[in-house]
Design a protein around this motif. Structure first.
Motif, PDB file in Angstrom:
ATOM      1  N   LEU A 169      11.676   4.326  38.725  1.00 29.41           N
ATOM      2  CA  LEU A 169      10.357   4.674  38.749  1.00 29.41           C
ATOM      3  C   LEU A 169       9.961   4.357  40.225  1.00 29.41           C
ATOM      4  O   LEU A 169       9.195   4.940  40.737  1.00 29.41           O
ATOM      5  N   PRO A 170      10.410   3.226  41.174  1.00 32.57           N
ATOM      6  CA  PRO A 170      10.034   2.936  42.482  1.00 32.57           C
ATOM      7  C   PRO A 170      10.718   4.239  43.153  1.00 32.57           C
ATOM      8  O   PRO A 170       9.866   4.627  44.283  1.00 32.57           O
ATOM      9  N   GLN A 171      11.692   4.927  42.752  1.00 32.93           N
ATOM     10  CA  GLN A 171      12.282   5.965  43.599  1.00 32.93           C
ATOM     11  C   GLN A 171      11.325   7.189  43.309  1.00 32.93           C
ATOM     12  O   GLN A 171      11.096   7.976  44.189  1.00 32.93           O
ATOM     13  N   LEU A 172      10.885   7.311  42.149  1.00 34.14           N
ATOM     14  CA  LEU A 172      10.187   8.279  41.793  1.00 34.14           C
ATOM     15  C   LEU A 172       8.746   8.404  42.362  1.00 34.14           C
ATOM     16  O   LEU A 172       8.304   9.205  43.068  1.00 34.14           O
ATOM     17  N   GLN A 173       8.103   7.155  42.514  1.00 36.83           N
ATOM     18  CA  GLN A 173       7.199   6.828  43.366  1.00 36.83           C
ATOM     19  C   GLN A 173       7.086   7.096  44.838  1.00 36.83           C
ATOM     20  O   GLN A 173       6.393   7.886  45.335  1.00 36.83           O
ATOM     21  N   GLU A 174       8.235   6.623  45.489  1.00 38.33           N
ATOM     22  CA  GLU A 174       8.522   7.189  46.813  1.00 38.33           C
ATOM     23  C   GLU A 174       8.700   8.529  46.921  1.00 38.33           C
ATOM     24  O   GLU A 174       8.311   9.317  47.955  1.00 38.33           O
ATOM     25  N   ALA A 216       4.791   2.179  31.387  1.00 36.85           N
ATOM     26  CA  ALA A 216       3.349   2.235  31.658  1.00 36.85           C
ATOM     27  C   ALA A 216       3.157   3.558  31.323  1.00 36.85           C
ATOM     28  O   ALA A 216       3.750   4.544  30.906  1.00 36.85           O
ATOM     29  N   ASP A 217       1.644   3.916  31.190  1.00 34.69           N
ATOM     30  CA  ASP A 217       1.267   5.052  30.665  1.00 34.69           C
ATOM     31  C   ASP A 217      -0.148   5.343  31.741  1.00 34.69           C
ATOM     32  O   ASP A 217      -0.869   4.574  32.070  1.00 34.69           O
ATOM     33  N   ALA A 218      -0.450   6.753  31.648  1.00 33.56           N
ATOM     34  CA  ALA A 218      -1.328   7.272  32.657  1.00 33.56           C
ATOM     35  C   ALA A 218      -2.461   7.341  31.739  1.00 33.56           C
ATOM     36  O   ALA A 218      -2.653   7.482  30.620  1.00 33.56           O
ATOM     37  N   PRO A 219      -3.918   7.239  32.244  1.00 35.48           N
ATOM     38  CA  PRO A 219      -5.105   7.304  31.487  1.00 35.48           C
ATOM     39  C   PRO A 219      -4.970   8.693  31.116  1.00 35.48           C
ATOM     40  O   PRO A 219      -4.956   9.657  31.951  1.00 35.48           O
ATOM     41  N   ARG A 220      -5.344   9.059  29.862  1.00 34.38           N
ATOM     42  CA  ARG A 220      -5.313  10.112  29.086  1.00 34.38           C
ATOM     43  C   ARG A 220      -6.498  11.120  29.177  1.00 34.38           C
ATOM     44  O   ARG A 220      -6.330  12.225  29.140  1.00 34.38           O
ATOM     45  N   TRP A 287       0.638   4.160  39.087  1.00 34.26           N
ATOM     46  CA  TRP A 287       1.569   3.535  39.773  1.00 34.26           C
ATOM     47  C   TRP A 287       1.208   1.991  39.982  1.00 34.26           C
ATOM     48  O   TRP A 287       2.216   1.193  40.361  1.00 34.26           O
ATOM     49  N   ARG A 288      -0.240   1.503  39.998  1.00 36.01           N
ATOM     50  CA  ARG A 288      -0.476   0.270  40.081  1.00 36.01           C
ATOM     51  C   ARG A 288      -0.202  -0.527  39.077  1.00 36.01           C
ATOM     52  O   ARG A 288       0.333  -1.428  38.881  1.00 36.01           O
ATOM     53  N   GLU A 289      -0.182   0.165  37.672  1.00 39.63           N
ATOM     54  CA  GLU A 289       0.313  -0.453  36.576  1.00 39.63           C
ATOM     55  C   GLU A 289       1.839  -0.782  36.565  1.00 39.63           C
ATOM     56  O   GLU A 289       2.165  -1.649  36.082  1.00 39.63           O
ATOM     57  N   VAL A 290       2.436   0.141  37.116  1.00 38.15           N
ATOM     58  CA  VAL A 290       3.987   0.220  36.989  1.00 38.15           C
ATOM     59  C   VAL A 290       4.436  -0.926  38.159  1.00 38.15           C
ATOM     60  O   VAL A 290       5.326  -1.715  37.596  1.00 38.15           O
ATOM     61  N   GLY A 291       3.557  -1.070  39.121  1.00 33.89           N
ATOM     62  CA  GLY A 291       4.048  -1.967  40.021  1.00 33.89           C
ATOM     63  C   GLY A 291       3.630  -3.545  39.500  1.00 33.89           C
ATOM     64  O   GLY A 291       4.538  -4.382  39.636  1.00 33.89           O
ATOM     65  N   ARG A 292       2.541  -3.376  38.753  1.00 36.48           N
ATOM     66  CA  ARG A 292       2.265  -4.978  37.968  1.00 36.48           C
ATOM     67  C   ARG A 292       3.176  -5.293  36.974  1.00 36.48           C
ATOM     68  O   ARG A 292       3.761  -6.324  36.862  1.00 36.48           O
ATOM     69  N   VAL A 293       3.715  -4.296  36.305  1.00 41.98           N
ATOM     70  CA  VAL A 293       4.503  -4.430  35.222  1.00 41.98           C
ATOM     71  C   VAL A 293       5.909  -4.926  35.659  1.00 41.98           C
ATOM     72  O   VAL A 293       6.645  -5.819  35.284  1.00 41.98           O
ATOM     73  N   LEU A 294       6.406  -4.353  36.745  1.00 44.48           N
ATOM     74  CA  LEU A 294       7.676  -4.638  37.608  1.00 44.48           C
ATOM     75  C   LEU A 294       7.777  -6.022  38.166  1.00 44.48           C
ATOM     76  O   LEU A 294       8.710  -6.874  38.044  1.00 44.48           O
ATOM     77  N   ARG A 295       6.520  -6.449  38.783  1.00 45.96           N
ATOM     78  CA  ARG A 295       6.358  -7.736  39.430  1.00 45.96           C
ATOM     79  C   ARG A 295       6.275  -8.722  38.382  1.00 45.96           C
ATOM     80  O   ARG A 295       6.992  -9.872  38.538  1.00 45.96           O
ATOM     81  N   SER A 296       5.633  -8.530  37.197  1.00 46.15           N
ATOM     82  CA  SER A 296       5.563  -9.270  36.063  1.00 46.15           C
ATOM     83  C   SER A 296       6.908  -9.602  35.403  1.00 46.15           C
ATOM     84  O   SER A 296       7.315 -10.785  35.234  1.00 46.15           O
ATOM     85  N   ARG A 297       7.607  -8.562  35.299  1.00 40.90           N
ATOM     86  CA  ARG A 297       9.077  -8.778  34.816  1.00 40.90           C
ATOM     87  C   ARG A 297       9.975  -9.566  35.892  1.00 40.90           C
ATOM     88  O   ARG A 297      10.905 -10.445  35.438  1.00 40.90           O
ATOM     89  N   ALA A 298       9.738  -9.595  37.114  1.00 45.99           N
ATOM     90  CA  ALA A 298      10.516 -10.260  38.041  1.00 45.99           C
ATOM     91  C   ALA A 298      10.296 -11.685  37.931  1.00 45.99           C
ATOM     92  O   ALA A 298      11.041 -12.416  38.405  1.00 45.99           O
ATOM     93  N   VAL A 299       9.026 -12.058  37.776  1.00 44.07           N
ATOM     94  CA  VAL A 299       8.361 -13.363  37.907  1.00 44.07           C
ATOM     95  C   VAL A 299       8.808 -14.068  36.323  1.00 44.07           C
ATOM     96  O   VAL A 299       8.987 -15.238  36.528  1.00 44.07           O
ATOM     97  N   ARG A 300       8.618 -13.291  35.304  1.00 46.90           N
ATOM     98  CA  ARG A 300       8.547 -13.981  34.154  1.00 46.90           C
ATOM     99  C   ARG A 300       9.496 -15.163  33.733  1.00 46.90           C
ATOM    100  O   ARG A 300       9.407 -15.936  33.396  1.00 46.90           O
ATOM    101  N   PRO A 301      10.673 -14.680  34.037  1.00 51.95           N
ATOM    102  CA  PRO A 301      11.809 -15.522  33.642  1.00 51.95           C
ATOM    103  C   PRO A 301      11.706 -16.946  34.417  1.00 51.95           C
ATOM    104  O   PRO A 301      11.877 -18.043  33.694  1.00 51.95           O
ATOM    105  N   ARG A 302      11.473 -16.854  35.736  1.00 49.52           N
ATOM    106  CA  ARG A 302      11.012 -18.261  36.346  1.00 49.52           C
ATOM    107  C   ARG A 302       9.899 -19.059  35.780  1.00 49.52           C
ATOM    108  O   ARG A 302      10.102 -20.160  35.614  1.00 49.52           O
ATOM    109  N   LEU A 303       8.801 -18.032  35.536  1.00 46.79           N
ATOM    110  CA  LEU A 303       7.768 -18.907  34.647  1.00 46.79           C
ATOM    111  C   LEU A 303       7.907 -19.512  33.492  1.00 46.79           C
ATOM    112  O   LEU A 303       7.603 -20.622  33.186  1.00 46.79           O
ATOM    113  N   ARG A 304       8.819 -18.643  32.705  1.00 52.93           N
ATOM    114  CA  ARG A 304       9.043 -19.276  31.275  1.00 52.93           C
ATOM    115  C   ARG A 304       9.999 -20.446  31.675  1.00 52.93           C
ATOM    116  O   ARG A 304       9.839 -21.704  30.801  1.00 52.93           O
ATOM    117  N   ALA A 305      10.764 -20.428  32.788  1.00 54.81           N
ATOM    118  CA  ALA A 305      11.419 -21.691  32.430  1.00 54.81           C
ATOM    119  C   ALA A 305      10.837 -22.958  33.245  1.00 54.81           C
ATOM    120  O   ALA A 305      11.061 -24.077  32.561  1.00 54.81           O
TER     121      ALA A 305
END
Length: 819
Positions: A169-174, A216-220, A287-305
């Motif tokens: 998805l980041p490649q597609l956004q670029e 993520a999904d687009a506003p329909r 794309w804003r939602e995609v970025g938010r989800v990807l950031r959340s996935r990257a941070v979530r394991p550390r926060l859970r720990a």
């Protein structure tokens, strides 16, 4: 003939039957849009199924698959066929022969074909290496052959896409961002690419791919309709041109509009822009939602720990009453009650713009669904929040677009509807009317320190072109609308009058500075009377600069800025009580006298070039916003013994040498005592179109030849024009020449509006020479392809022309330019 009959004909008659059925389908006036695209895809499926059946007898483990747009069942009249021949790898030779049986009939009909022959493993590997291939396979659809083979590939490709989404998805956004940089934004282009430009069909397809990732999904809301609209326009474009093109060129827009049953090309463009705006906004949110989800996935394991498991709670920071920041977006506080707080949309928008953050889609939609209308007049807080929003600079644009996407702007300002997505068919303007108004407010926000009432400057910037949605002079219509809007917003009677004046005269300074003689007292007095006060003049000066900067690169320069500053200085003096003195011919400088005597002595032209490095008004405050680094020009002094044909000869020679004339003054200079005769002195400011200035000796040599008739300037300019073929496009409207009423007491002002072209001043000069009038000065203004030139002319004795004679001269010049 029914759709079923058409398909049977295609099956029975082979390629020729398919071609006839296809043509008949495209000529059916009653069927268009999605039904025609689906019918064309079905017809093509049946034909290809027949070809496949005839060529694959006894062959197993093979299927024919449509991908891309054809895979979605959407065939425009000239779309290519994107096909994959899928096989299990057991009978490669037979598959190659089958491919020939499929591809050659398609080529024989002149259809564009994008084809490949692969096993499922090869298809997946190619998709892994090429994002565009993977996107096409997401829309894979079975046509003929082994259904299980096709279904297996579809399942595997979708699984691959979902598993690889965090990387892909980041490649597609670029990819989308790079395409937008190359192609521009569909919602603002006069000749847009319906597929490749930002907000076009490629972006709509990208949103489908994001949705398929389950990340993520687009506003329909409205997205399917926007996409359908763009496809309908492309269908009409294909039918109008007979070509597989996605570029909506100017010369084809009227025909495309007629094909779609629309009123005119402007209506067509507005619908295209509206659709593109929906797709662009959906892309931004997605794309804003995609970025938010990807950031959340990257941070979530550390926060859970750290938290020992459990779901982390996003931090909420207050920004304003009822408004918070959460997860990089502006949202509504839990205590917010939009149904009881009509100011909330403006408060949230102002807070978002001030914080340079986007408003969350949920917040905007909640406010759009629940907020009550503002009372009339608005409360002071609402007006203040609007001014804060407009004064927030570049972040204002994204916030404004979010409110507009959900209908909140037209609810706050109903008059906005008429300028929304309205095209401007002027090469100088790079934005639609509504975006230009917001851009002007952004530019004005950079100038607020220069004025005493920044609130009035910002609101005037927002409203200055609001009249473009109405017939007639947009400044006149805009004044009426501005009075109503300003009163509704809650400004008092005095402020309403100032805003109305700013809107009515927002073009006054730039038009006067570039087209009128600032040495003429009548010019300065007329501007002072229109403006009325020092405070309004100050605001108008800033609005003029902001408007020009927001128009496009061709509308503002250091030269234009210096002319406007000079005019403002003169008008300010009049408003302060210093009446302008009647102009007297300035005493010639020593250099002018030297040139005049030398011209008389030699009997020919002499000239001098001198670079101008300072603005016309060295005391003027320099512009705070960056401007086009246009050179101020070079002063060109020419002395010529008084004789006919000087103006057209000089103008023609300068055009031959690719010199642009900015301003020009011509006067007869009496020679010193004891010397009989007079010399014409020309004091012109010029600039090179490109490259360096020619040498003075070369200019003089060509001018000598032009004056003695040995140099045919008209022929030389015609040869040069013929050597550069014109780009296909709309035909320029004919030249218009008028007499400006009451523009000067000292001369008659002839104003010429024409398509700018090499030698235009030469042709005008010849026409004025033929009319036997003297040109005292001229003021040249070129915006894009349009020239607006003002000529101060007198009779042979130096007096203004009588009314009938002036009108006759104007008609003669107009006829000369149209000839």
């Amino acid at each position: 003939m029914t759709s079923t009959d058409t398909r049977v004909e295609a099956e029975d008659s082979g390629p020729s039957g398919y071609a006839a059925a296809r043509l008949r389908l495209l000529q059916e006036g009653a069927r268009s849009g999605p039904p025609r695209r689906t019918a064309l895809a079905d017809l093509t499926d049946d034909w290809l199924t027949g070809l496949f059946a005839a060529g694959s007898q006894g062959l197993r483990g093979v299927s024919l698959v449509a991908v891309g747009g054809y895979g979605r069942g959407e065939l425009s009249p000239r779309s290519d066929l994107d096909l994959l021949l899928l096989h299990d790898g057991t009978e490669s030779g037979a598959v190659a022969a089958l491919a020939d049986r499929l591809w050659y009939p398609v080529w024989d009909l002149g259809l564009d074909l994008d084809h490949s022959v692969r096993t499922p493993a090869e298809a997946r590997k190619t998709a892994a290496d090429d994002l565009k291939v993977q996107l096409g396979l997401l829309d894979a659809r079975h046509i003929a052959g082994d259904l299980g083979l096709t279904a297996g590939l579809r399942t595997a490709v979708l699984a691959d896409w979902r598993n690889q989404a965090p990387k892909r998805l980041p490649q597609l956004q670029e990819l989308c961002a790079e395409r937008a940089e190359r192609q521009g934004e569909l919602q603002y282009l006069l000749e847009p690419d319906l597929k490749e430009a930002r907000g076009g069909l490629r972006d709509a397809t990208a949103l489908r791919a994001v949705a398929a990732s389950w990340l993520a999904d687009a506003p329909r809301e409205g997205l399917a309709e926007a996409r359908r609209r763009l496809l309908d326009v492309r269908d009409a474009l294909h039918l109008a041109t007979g070509r597989a093109t996605d570029r909506l060129a100017l010369q084809e827009q009227d025909q495309v509009a007629a094909e779609l049953g629309l009123l005119d090309a402007d209506t067509l463009l507005r619908q295209v822009y509206e659709a593109a705006r929906v797709v662009s906004y959906a892309s931004d949110v997605t794309w804003r939602e995609v970025g938010r989800v990807l950031r959340s996935r990257a941070v979530r394991p550390r926060l859970r720990a750290m938290l020992g498991g459990g779901k982390p709670v996003a931090e909420r920071s207050p920004l304003a009453e009822g408004v918070v920041e959460q997860d990089g977006e502006v949202g509504l506080a839990r205590t917010a009650r939009p149904e009881r707080d009509p100011v909330l949309p403006l408060r949230a928008a102002a807070a978002a713009a001030q914080a340079d953050l986007p408003i969350s889609l949920h917040a905007v939609r909640r406010m759009a669904a629940a907020v009550r209308p503002l009372p009339t007049p608005w409360p002071a807080e609402a007006r203040d929040q609007l001014v804060t929003l407009l004064g927030s600079g570049r972040p204002t644009i994204e916030v404004w677009e979010a409110l507009e996407a959900e209908g909140l702007i037209t609810r706050l300002l109903p008059d906005w509807e008429r300028v929304r997505c309205r095209p401007q068919r002027n090469a100088v303007h790079i934005w639609t009317v509504d975006r230009h108004l917001i851009e002007t407010a952004v530019r004005a926000s950079e100038l607020t320190r220069r004025v005493g009432r920044p609130d009035l400057l910002l609101v005037a910037a927002l409203l200055h072109d609001i009249g473009k949605g109405w017939p007639g002079d947009h400044s006149v219509a805009g004044e009426i609308i501005a009075r109503d809007v300003a009163a509704r917003i809650g400004f008092d009677r005095v402020d309403v009058a100032v805003l109305a004046t700013l809107v009515r005269h927002h073009l006054l300074l730039i038009d006067t500075a570039t087209r009128r003689d600032l040495e003429d007292p009548a010019t300065v007095r007329s501007v002072a009377e229109a403006v009325g006060s020092q405070g309004t003049l100050e605001l108008l000066h800033a609005l003029t600069e902001a408007d020009a900067l927001a128009t496009g690169p061709a509308a503002w320069s250091s030269w234009r800025g210096s002319l406007v500053a000079d005019l403002v200085k003169r008008v300010s003096a009049v408003l302060a009580g210093d009446a302008p003195e009647e102009p007297e011919a300035p005493a010639p400088t020593a250099e002018m006298e030297r040139l005049a005597i030398e011209a008389y002595r030699t009997g020919g032209p002499v000239l001098a070039l001198r670079a101008q490095t300072e603005p016309l008004d060295s005391d003027a405050e320099p512009p705070t916003a960056p401007v086009d680094p246009e050179p101020l020009g070079v002063e060109l002094l020419i002395a010529v013994p008084d004789q006919p044909g000087v103006l057209p000869s000089v103008a023609g020679v300068l055009a031959m040498h690719r010199l642009t004339v900015r301003t020009a003054e011509l006067r007869a200079l009496d020679l010193p005592d004891g010397v009989d005769g007079s010399v014409l002195l020309l004091n012109w400011r010029v600039a090179a179109e490109y490259g360096s200035l020619p040498q003075a000796a070369r200019l003089r040599a060509d001018l000598v030849r032009a004056l003695d008739g040995s140099l045919d300037i008209s022929a030389r300019l015609a040869e040069r024009d013929a050597a550069y073929p014109r780009r296909r496009g709309v035909v320029a409207p004919p030249a218009r020449v008028t007499v400006a009423p009451a523009a000067s007491r000292l001369a008659t002002v002839i104003e010429v509006r024409a398509h700018d072209a090499p030698g235009l001043l030469h042709r005008i000069g010849r026409a004025l020479e033929t009319a036997r009038v003297r040109v005292r000065s001229m003021h040249v203004s070129t915006l894009g392809a349009n020239a607006v030139d003002a000529f101060y002319v007198t009779g042979t004795k130096g007096e203004p022309l009588p009314g009938e004679e002036a009108a006759s001269v104007a008609r003669a010049v107009e006829e000369a330019l149209r000839g």
